[in-house]
Structures are given as C-alpha cells and as structure tokens.
Design a protein around this motif. Structure first.
Motif, PDB file in Angstrom:
ATOM      1  N   PHE A 396      -0.525  18.948  83.612  1.00 51.24           N
ATOM      2  CA  PHE A 396      -0.431  18.123  84.810  1.00 51.24           C
ATOM      3  C   PHE A 396       1.015  17.679  85.023  1.00 51.24           C
ATOM      4  O   PHE A 396       1.684  17.245  84.081  1.00 51.24           O
ATOM      5  N   ASN A 397       1.477  17.772  86.239  1.00 56.29           N
ATOM      6  CA  ASN A 397       2.805  17.285  86.592  1.00 56.29           C
ATOM      7  C   ASN A 397       2.662  15.857  87.105  1.00 56.29           C
ATOM      8  O   ASN A 397       2.073  15.634  88.166  1.00 56.29           O
ATOM      9  N   PRO A 398       3.180  14.860  86.381  1.00 53.56           N
ATOM     10  CA  PRO A 398       2.980  13.473  86.804  1.00 53.56           C
ATOM     11  C   PRO A 398       3.540  13.159  88.188  1.00 53.56           C
ATOM     12  O   PRO A 398       2.992  12.321  88.906  1.00 53.56           O
ATOM     13  N   GLU A 399       4.630  13.835  88.582  1.00 48.72           N
ATOM     14  CA  GLU A 399       5.220  13.545  89.883  1.00 48.72           C
ATOM     15  C   GLU A 399       4.341  14.050  91.016  1.00 48.72           C
ATOM     16  O   GLU A 399       4.086  13.322  91.989  1.00 48.72           O
ATOM     17  N   THR A 400       3.875  15.288  90.911  1.00 47.97           N
ATOM     18  CA  THR A 400       3.021  15.806  91.987  1.00 47.97           C
ATOM     19  C   THR A 400       1.663  15.114  91.988  1.00 47.97           C
ATOM     20  O   THR A 400       1.067  14.917  93.061  1.00 47.97           O
TER      21      THR A 400
END
Length: 474
Positions: A396-400
């Motif tokens: 998981f990409n925390p920013e997106t």
C-alpha cells in the motif's frame, strides 16, 4: 432452593444472547465468576485496562438484576474447585474460546472437573458458526475467504436469545475487589486519556448498533473506508469482550437487508471476515505466531526492536502523516480505523521490512479491541505470509491511500498536532497519553522526511520478494 450453578465468564460479558448463561439459569441459582488467571495477566496494557472497564460495567448490570459478579484470582481449575467446595455447586457452564491456549486450558479444566463428578457444559456464543461445522465438499477447512463466505451466507445461526431471569444463591462466595486488581496499572497516565474515548458495556453496544443500522449501514460500503468519517459499526471492541454477540449483529444486518439498505450485505461480510479469522485459528493454530504460509519462513524481515525504524513507527514519528495519524489514533483511543490498519501494517512490513510479529505484538499491547484471531490474520494478510488469494505482492502506498480515503486531510489533522497553530484535542491527547520517557511534545518538529522513503522502501521490498527463498512455491 436448588443447587447453585457456576457460570465461568471470559469474553462473554453480557446478558442478551448468552447460551451459557441461559443454560445455567435454567438449571438453578447462578454464580457468575470471572477468574484473573495467567491468560488475563498476559493481556496487553490497553486490553487489560479495557477488560477492567468491561468487568466494572457488567458487574453493575448484574447487581441491577439482583445478581453479583464474583471475582477471583489464580489458576482457573484451582479457583473453580475452591468455589465448588464453598458453594456446593455441582455444575459449571462456560462459553467456548478458540485460541490454542484457551483450548488447552479448557480441555484440562473440563477433564478434571468431570473426573470429580462435576457436570461441565461448554456452549457456543463467541461465533456465529462453530469452526468444525464449516467445511469444503471434501471435508477440509476453508483457506480462502470468498468460498467460506458463500458457504455460510445462507446459513441460519438462529435468533438471538433473550436475557434470562437470574436466581441468586442462598449464600454468595467471597469476591475480590475489582479496584484491587489494578487492571489499568500498565497504562499509567494513558488510562485517563483512554477513558474519554471509551463507552463500555452491553447497553452501549446495543445503542451503537441500533444507530449504525438505522442511520449508517445504507452507506457502509463506501463510508467504511473514509477514515475521517464515523462510517463503521464500531462493534469490534464490544465483540472482543462479548458485550454483544455476533448473532445480534447478524440478525440486525439481515433485517437491514430485508429493508433494502444497500450496505447491509457488506456489513455481514465483515462479520463473517471475523468468523473466517477464527476458523483459520482453530484449524491452523500456527497463524497466531508463525507464518501461515511456511514458504515465507525465509523472507528477510528484520525483527530487532532496537532499530530506528521500529522506534519511529511505535512513536508515530515515521514522517508519513497517514501512518503516524493512525498510530496516534490507536494510542489515544485504543482503536484504529480498519483501512488505516492496513496502511500502518504495510508500511512496517513492506517499506521498513520489519517482521509482522513486531507490529502484531505492539497492537496487542495498544489495542482495546485486540482479538487473537483478527489481529493475527490481519497482520499476516497484509504482510503476505497469510491466507490470500491475490497473486501479487501487496504494497500500500500511504500517499495515494491518503488521497483516496482522506482527501481533505481531516484524519491526519485530527491526530497529528505538529505544524498546526491550534491542533484539536484529539491530537493534543496523544502527548498526554504517551510515556514521558519518549520526551515528545506537540511543539516539536515533525520529521522532514520519512524514516524509510516510499519509493525506496517499495523497491527494496519488491526485490526481497522476488529473490526470497522458496519464491516458486506461491
């Protein structure tokens, strides 16, 4: 006056839909007892504090019904023998638990009491369906959620039971004073903060469920992932201590489906997700503390608690605002939004390459809704070592994720005080709850860069995944 019956309570602190309580009440005067044994003492700080609150509220509820909650401390079998000798009770009832330690303890207790001529009955109540009753056409336990859901979706777990009338024994055995147990001692000053965000007890659980079904379940499918909204049922904490039964949730969800409320089926699937976690724990107990998929035993996770990445993650100073907000929410409230849990776990196990057991154990210490099955399966599902039908390595990409599920930044602002001129009480409470030894305050500088960069961490994790031992066995 008939012979009294002992009801041994653990994670079933309610009156409604309590099969063990109903059976005990039908047999004679009921002596409800909770035993502080080694299993209780092993609980994490937040869970132990929350247990104390559950016992306090349930004890008052029993008193309102003309009953009492007897508290004793010691080895469960020894305590039960003592109370049997003191009261002349000839039967003991309890609700089943399914983690490996509880199964071993309960088996030993049942065998010893039966050998002594005591009637012992264990009952369902913690789950919708007993784990051994759900199996594939080949007679095997399910290993993937979707077919498990299809197998139980049309099953009828039965209607919730009404609370029985409780008869009191002629003489009550002695009880410890709950305050003397000091179940919240390990929380130190954090206990006062947690108390502001907790509403324990069966009545509170039923009220919240009613409001959720009436006002929120229709939009649950979309709202449950929006971390700044109060769009979830909030039932996990009440299920943990048995302040409400899963069958009560199932019945409420089914009524909502009959009324055409769009999110009801998604809600029922989440109830069954908890069931699936228990199904796996019962049939594959290794999931509690070892990689469920053994081919992951050689994955190069780091498990040194002294690492800077671990310290930053635990203190919610990773420099990734979404991750830090979620960890602070947990430290302040004892809970964490489910979408945020996935992001937090992914960042630790993938970007930081820290073993999932490190995160699992921290959650065990900090969550008031800690659950042995759900916590283990959740961490392994995110880490990649658990049951998962997805044919890829999930990072998981925390920013997106923040752009999608916290688009206005409300959740991050709610929990991360640094950088705000007038941070809300929720964000300030983090600094009131954390250990003084951390030497943090809300006027300090927030990290300029993440402890592990998102691109660098992702690239390293993918490289480790592709080059791990036994890579071809997935």
């Amino acid at each position: 006056m008939s012979t009294p019956v002992i009801l041994w309570l653990r994670r079933d602190l309610r009156l409604t839909d309590h099969p063990a309580l109903v059976a005990a009440a039908a047999s004679g005067p009921v002596i409800p007892i909770f035993i502080r044994d080694a299993a209780v003492d092993r609980l994490g700080a937040a869970a132990k504090w929350r247990l104390g609150e559950a016992l306090r509220v349930f004890g008052a509820r029993l008193a309102d019904e003309g009953s009492r909650l007897i508290l004793r401390r010691g080895n469960a079998l020894d305590v039960l023998r003592e109370v049997i000798a003191e009261t002349g009770a000839e039967a003991v009832h309890w609700s089943r638990l399914y983690d490996p330690d509880a199964i071993e303890r309960n088996t030993d207790v049942k065998s010893a009491l039966k050998d002594a001529g005591i009637t012992v009955e264990s009952h369902a109540g913690h789950l919708l369906f007993e784990p051994w009753t759900v199996e594939t056409k080949a007679g095997d336990p399910y290993k993937v959620y979707s077919p498990y859901w299809r197998a139980v979706a049309e099953r009828d777990p039965g209607a919730p039971l009404s609370a029985p009338t409780l008869k009191a024994p002629r003489d009550w055995p002695d009880s410890d004073d709950l305050a003397d147990w000091e179940l919240g001692a390990a929380m130190n000053r954090g206990a006062e903060v947690l108390a502001r965000y907790s509403d324990p007890g069966e009545k509170a659980a039923q009220t919240r469920l009613g409001v959720f079904i009436r006002d929120k379940v229709a939009h649950y499918k979309q709202a449950r992932d929006m971390v700044a909204e109060d769009g979830t049922s909030g039932m996990s904490e009440y299920l943990t201590y048995g302040e409400i039964s899963p069958r009560s949730l199932w019945a409420a969800g089914q009524r909502a489906m009959d009324e055409g409320k769009a999110g009801a089926e998604t809600f029922l699937k989440e109830v069954v997700w908890r069931e699936f976690a228990y199904h796996l724990m019962y049939h594959f107990p290794r999931i509690v503390d070892r990689n469920w998929r053994e081919e992951w035993d050689g994955f190069p996770w780091k498990d040194d608690e002294r690492l800077a990445e671990v310290k930053a993650w635990k203190q919610a100073r990773t420099g990734v605002p979404f991750v830090d907000a979620a960890l602070r929410e947990m430290y302040v409230t004892g809970r964490m939004h489910n979408r945020a849990r996935m992001i937090v776990a992914s960042y630790l196990t993938k970007h930081c390459m820290i073993h999932w057991r490190v995160g699992q154990q921290w959650f065990e210490d900090c969550l008031t809704d800690w659950d042995p099955a759900s916590n283990a399966m959740g961490w392994q599902w995110v880490a990649g070592s658990g049951p998962d039908a997805a044919p890829y390595f999930r990072i998981f990409n925390p920013e997106t994720q923040a752009e999608k599920f916290d688009p206005e930044g409300d959740y991050r602002d709610r929990w991360v005080a640094e950088g705000q001129d007038d941070p809300p009480e929720t964000a300030r409470d983090y600094f009131a709850a954390i250990p003084r030894a951390w030497k943090m305050d809300m006027h300090g500088n927030y990290p300029d860069t993440p402890i592990v960069g998102l691109k660098e961490g992702r690239d390293a994790a993918l490289d480790a995944y592709q080059n791990r031992p036994n890579a071809g066995e997935d």
